[in-house]
Scaffold this motif. Structure first.
Motif, short mmCIF file in Angstrom:
data_model
loop_
_atom_site.label_atom_id
_atom_site.label_comp_id
_atom_site.label_asym_id
_atom_site.label_seq_id
_atom_site.Cartn_x
_atom_site.Cartn_y
_atom_site.Cartn_z
N ARG A 111 0.75 -1.23 0.07
CA ARG A 111 -0.08 0.00 0.12
C ARG A 111 0.89 1.31 -0.02
O ARG A 111 0.48 2.33 -0.46
CB ARG A 111 -0.97 -0.03 1.24
CG ARG A 111 -1.67 0.88 1.52
CD ARG A 111 -2.32 0.73 2.83
NE ARG A 111 -2.02 1.06 4.24
CZ ARG A 111 -2.64 1.06 5.24
NH1 ARG A 111 -3.90 0.21 5.23
NH2 ARG A 111 -2.25 1.44 6.23
N ASN B 268 3.00 -5.47 2.74
CA ASN B 268 3.89 -4.45 2.54
C ASN B 268 5.07 -5.25 1.67
O ASN B 268 5.39 -6.65 2.08
CB ASN B 268 4.38 -3.85 3.67
CG ASN B 268 3.39 -2.98 4.38
OD1 ASN B 268 2.42 -2.65 3.57
ND2 ASN B 268 3.49 -2.72 5.72
N ASP C 239 0.92 4.24 -2.78
CA ASP C 239 0.86 5.78 -2.74
C ASP C 239 2.12 6.48 -2.81
O ASP C 239 2.15 7.69 -2.66
CB ASP C 239 0.17 5.75 -1.35
CG ASP C 239 -1.05 5.23 -0.94
OD1 ASP C 239 -1.79 5.23 -2.11
OD2 ASP C 239 -1.59 5.01 0.20
#
Length: 79
Positions: A18, A53, A22
Motif C-alpha cells: 500500500r 507490504n 501511494d
C-alpha cells in the motif's frame, strides 16, 4: 498422479504494498492513526505476509512503530 490426502490450497491473490502504491517516501512515527493499522488490538506488529507490504516498507513501518512505542505514542501491549 494424485496427492494422497494432502489438501490443495491455492496461492490466492497477491497483496500489493500500500505504501508503494501511494508512493510514500517517509513513514512518520508521530502519525499514530496510520501506524495503528499495522498493529493488532493487542499491540503486536502485523507481519508483512498479512499486510502485503514490501520488505523495504515493512522495515520502515516497524522502525516507526518502535520509535512511537519508546516515546509512549503507542502502547507496547494491551491487556
Amino acid at each position: 498422479m494424485r496427492d494422497r490426502g494432502r489438501p490443495r490450497f491455492g496461492r490466492g491473490r497477491r497483496k500489493h504494498c500500500r505504501l508503494c502504491a501511494d508512493k510514500v517516501q517517509y513513514v512518520d512515527y508521530k502519525d499514530v492513526a496510520f501506524l495503528r493499522s499495522f498493529t493488532t488490538e493487542r499491540g503486536k506488529i502485523i507481519p508483512r505476509r498479512v499486510t502485503g507490504n514490501c520488505a523495504t516498507h515493512q522495515r520502515v513501518v516497524t522502525a516507526a512503530i518502535k520509535r512511537a512505542r519508546n516515546i509512549a505514542l503507542l502502547p507496547f501491549t494491551q491487556t
